[in-house]
Scaffold this active site. Sequence first.
Site, PDB file in Angstrom:
ATOM      1  N   GLU A 149      -4.166   3.559   6.970  1.00 52.66           N
ATOM      2  CA  GLU A 149      -3.763   3.562   5.455  1.00 52.66           C
ATOM      3  C   GLU A 149      -4.315   4.561   4.515  1.00 52.66           C
ATOM      4  O   GLU A 149      -3.370   5.002   3.597  1.00 52.66           O
ATOM      5  CB  GLU A 149      -4.759   2.164   5.057  1.00 52.66           C
ATOM      6  CG  GLU A 149      -3.833   1.525   3.903  1.00 52.66           C
ATOM      7  CD  GLU A 149      -4.972   1.264   3.014  1.00 52.66           C
ATOM      8  OE1 GLU A 149      -5.244   2.049   1.982  1.00 52.66           O
ATOM      9  OE2 GLU A 149      -5.633   0.117   2.865  1.00 52.66           O
TER      10      GLU A 149
ATOM     11  N   ARG B 236       1.000  -1.175  -0.126  1.00 52.12           N
ATOM     12  CA  ARG B 236       0.066   0.154   0.097  1.00 52.12           C
ATOM     13  C   ARG B 236       0.901   1.504  -0.032  1.00 52.12           C
ATOM     14  O   ARG B 236       0.559   2.166   0.690  1.00 52.12           O
ATOM     15  CB  ARG B 236      -0.963  -0.177   1.068  1.00 52.12           C
ATOM     16  CG  ARG B 236      -1.828  -1.155   1.260  1.00 52.12           C
ATOM     17  CD  ARG B 236      -2.990  -0.933   0.079  1.00 52.12           C
ATOM     18  NE  ARG B 236      -3.891  -1.784   0.399  1.00 52.12           N
ATOM     19  CZ  ARG B 236      -3.927  -3.086   0.156  1.00 52.12           C
ATOM     20  NH1 ARG B 236      -3.011  -3.683  -0.393  1.00 52.12           N
ATOM     21  NH2 ARG B 236      -5.210  -3.963   0.301  1.00 52.12           N
TER      22      ARG B 236
ATOM     23  N   SER C 105     -10.216   0.087   3.764  1.00 56.49           N
ATOM     24  CA  SER C 105      -9.441  -0.236   4.971  1.00 56.49           C
ATOM     25  C   SER C 105      -8.919   1.060   5.573  1.00 56.49           C
ATOM     26  O   SER C 105      -8.221   1.664   4.944  1.00 56.49           O
ATOM     27  CB  SER C 105      -8.238  -1.212   4.799  1.00 56.49           C
ATOM     28  OG  SER C 105      -8.903  -2.604   4.247  1.00 56.49           O
TER      29      SER C 105
HETATM   30  N1  EPU Z   1     -10.909 -10.538  10.364  1.00 53.18           N
HETATM   31  C1  EPU Z   1     -11.435 -10.528  11.547  1.00 53.18           C
HETATM   32  N2  EPU Z   1     -12.312  -9.683  11.987  1.00 53.18           N
HETATM   33  C2  EPU Z   1     -12.681  -8.709  11.385  1.00 53.18           C
HETATM   34  C3  EPU Z   1     -12.061  -8.573   9.880  1.00 53.18           C
HETATM   35  C4  EPU Z   1     -11.040  -9.431   9.584  1.00 53.18           C
HETATM   36  O1  EPU Z   1     -11.013 -11.570  12.426  1.00 53.18           O
HETATM   37  O2  EPU Z   1     -13.310  -7.649  11.448  1.00 53.18           O
HETATM   38  C5  EPU Z   1      -9.828 -11.492  10.025  1.00 53.18           C
HETATM   39  C6  EPU Z   1     -10.548 -12.391   9.020  1.00 53.18           C
HETATM   40  O3  EPU Z   1     -11.458 -13.432   9.553  1.00 53.18           O
HETATM   41  C7  EPU Z   1      -9.137 -12.856   8.225  1.00 53.18           C
HETATM   42  C8  EPU Z   1      -8.419 -11.819   8.537  1.00 53.18           C
HETATM   43  O4  EPU Z   1      -8.674 -10.922   9.448  1.00 53.18           O
HETATM   44  O5  EPU Z   1      -8.641 -14.221   9.001  1.00 53.18           O
HETATM   45  C9  EPU Z   1      -8.239 -11.233   7.211  1.00 53.18           C
HETATM   46  O6  EPU Z   1      -9.324 -10.456   6.692  1.00 53.18           O
HETATM   47  P1  EPU Z   1      -9.921 -10.151   5.106  1.00 53.18           P
HETATM   48  O7  EPU Z   1      -9.718 -11.355   4.253  1.00 53.18           O
HETATM   49  O8  EPU Z   1     -11.142  -9.587   5.168  1.00 53.18           O
HETATM   50  O9  EPU Z   1      -8.725  -9.235   4.723  1.00 53.18           O
HETATM   51  P2  EPU Z   1      -7.947  -7.877   5.587  1.00 53.18           P
HETATM   52  O10 EPU Z   1      -6.588  -8.341   5.683  1.00 53.18           O
HETATM   53  O11 EPU Z   1      -8.822  -7.602   6.721  1.00 53.18           O
HETATM   54  C10 EPU Z   1      -7.128  -6.985   3.095  1.00 53.18           C
HETATM   55  C11 EPU Z   1      -7.031  -5.685   2.533  1.00 53.18           C
HETATM   56  C12 EPU Z   1      -8.213  -5.122   1.929  1.00 53.18           C
HETATM   57  C13 EPU Z   1      -8.453  -6.317   0.985  1.00 53.18           C
HETATM   58  C14 EPU Z   1      -8.601  -7.694   1.552  1.00 53.18           C
HETATM   59  C15 EPU Z   1      -8.934  -8.874   0.608  1.00 53.18           C
HETATM   60  C16 EPU Z   1      -5.486  -4.265   4.031  1.00 53.18           C
HETATM   61  C17 EPU Z   1      -5.172  -3.021   4.883  1.00 53.18           C
HETATM   62  N3  EPU Z   1      -6.595  -4.577   3.639  1.00 53.18           N
HETATM   63  O12 EPU Z   1      -8.021  -6.797   4.367  1.00 53.18           O
HETATM   64  O13 EPU Z   1      -7.873  -4.209   1.130  1.00 53.18           O
HETATM   65  O14 EPU Z   1      -9.764  -6.060   0.225  1.00 53.18           O
HETATM   66  O15 EPU Z   1      -7.469  -7.954   2.457  1.00 53.18           O
HETATM   67  O16 EPU Z   1      -7.686  -9.002   0.146  1.00 53.18           O
HETATM   68  O17 EPU Z   1      -4.414  -4.853   3.356  1.00 53.18           O
HETATM   69  C18 EPU Z   1      -8.240  -1.589   1.378  1.00 53.18           C
HETATM   70  O18 EPU Z   1      -7.003  -1.684   1.311  1.00 53.18           O
HETATM   71  O19 EPU Z   1      -8.922  -0.392   1.254  1.00 53.18           O
HETATM   72  C19 EPU Z   1      -8.798  -3.009   1.374  1.00 53.18           C
HETATM   73  C20 EPU Z   1     -10.222  -2.940   1.540  1.00 53.18           C
END
Ligand code: EPU
Length: 348
Positions: free
Chosen positions: A344, A175, A248
């Site tokens: 972010e 990012r 995010s």
């Molecule tokens: N999780 C929780 N609680 C929550 C949210 C997530 O426990 O409320 C856990 C999920 O269960 C999972 C892990 O965290 O084990 C990862 O969650 P998720 O797959 O939803 O992805 P993320 O890491 O929370 C990142 C990116 C998103 C992108 C998703 C999918 C960043 C900061 N965010 O989110 O990007 O869409 O992966 O690849 O890297 C953005 O940058 O604006 C964005 C939405």
Amino acid sequence: MSDNTACAGGALDVVDDADLAPFNTFGLRARAARLVHVRAVAALQAAVAAPHWHLGPRLVLGGGSNLVLTGDFPGTVLKVELRGRRLLRTEPEAWIVEAGAGENWHDFVRWTLAQGWAGLENLSLIPGTVGAAPIQNIGAYGLELVERFDSLDAVALDSGVLRSFSAAECEFGYRDSVFKRNPGRWLVTAVRLRLPRPWQAVTRYADVARELAARAIEAPGAADISDAVVAIRRRKLPDPAVLGNAGSFFKNPVVAADTCARLLATHSDLPHYPQPDGGEKLAAGWLIEQAGWKGRDRGPVGCYERQALVLVNRGGATGADVQGIAQAIVADVEARFGVRLEPEPVFV
Ligand code: EPU
């Protein structure tokens, strides 16, 4: 007030004392001293050469989907509205496709798929513009923009010179890029993507694999993956047109391996992803949820009930409200886990 300042190569549409609420997806209230609609590169270059140009700060605005406006902006906001998309050339191992920085990112992704040029499907439905995509090296569902990036063009806002940047020159990180670290220095005008031939599906991300299995799709095409990603995002992420947000709100923190091991000793279900440098990336959404913030509001800003990593404007929020809840979340996560979250979006 609006006037059209005629410049070589096209008109530059300038608005004084402009409302910025419609131009940031968080829907935060703020005004700009001057708003310039950039619709032609030559007009922008002519404006840079004008004597009054160097007065006040500058902010380059794409779709406004990764932005927190903390107050009125005393300078010039450049709203990038450069259009156009085309197949630039066909190479044995890639299609090179170019788009103007002001094109909507998701529309561009769907257009490439409709033309038969696969490769961007995992990045479907990300809000914002083509020009903003490389600035924060957008990534989702197992793919980062850098993996499909060819090069871009940008105008230096101190000299008006137009130049190209290779991937190495963009200095991409998680990012992050040279543009994100130097706000207001360049304005990205066009981006070229390198879409691989032959194409290979990227389905390693757990959510994508699960969604495809639920649809009983065993050998997905690019359109299947795009549809799956769209469905996942619609379920988990709020539509900015309905509920203001900037995606995010925090980056997933990368910690040392021993820090991760210490946390795992007491929290065995902590999601963690090993990094090439030996560190471990933790899921910020999980940390925030464990700290008790998921679904909680503080004033007009809430921690979204379906994805704790997203902050939402429940109505009438200001940048100060956003900063208030963000600081409270950072403090609670740090007190509980000893990990410091970093925002972010870009703060202005
Ligand atoms: N999780 C929780 N609680 C929550 C949210 C997530 O426990 O409320 C856990 C999920 O269960 C999972 C892990 O965290 O084990 C990862 O969650 P998720 O797959 O939803 O992805 P993320 O890491 O929370 C990142 C990116 C998103 C992108 C998703 C999918 C960043 C900061 N965010 O989110 O990007 O869409 O992966 O690849 O890297 C953005 O940058 O604006 C964005 C939405």
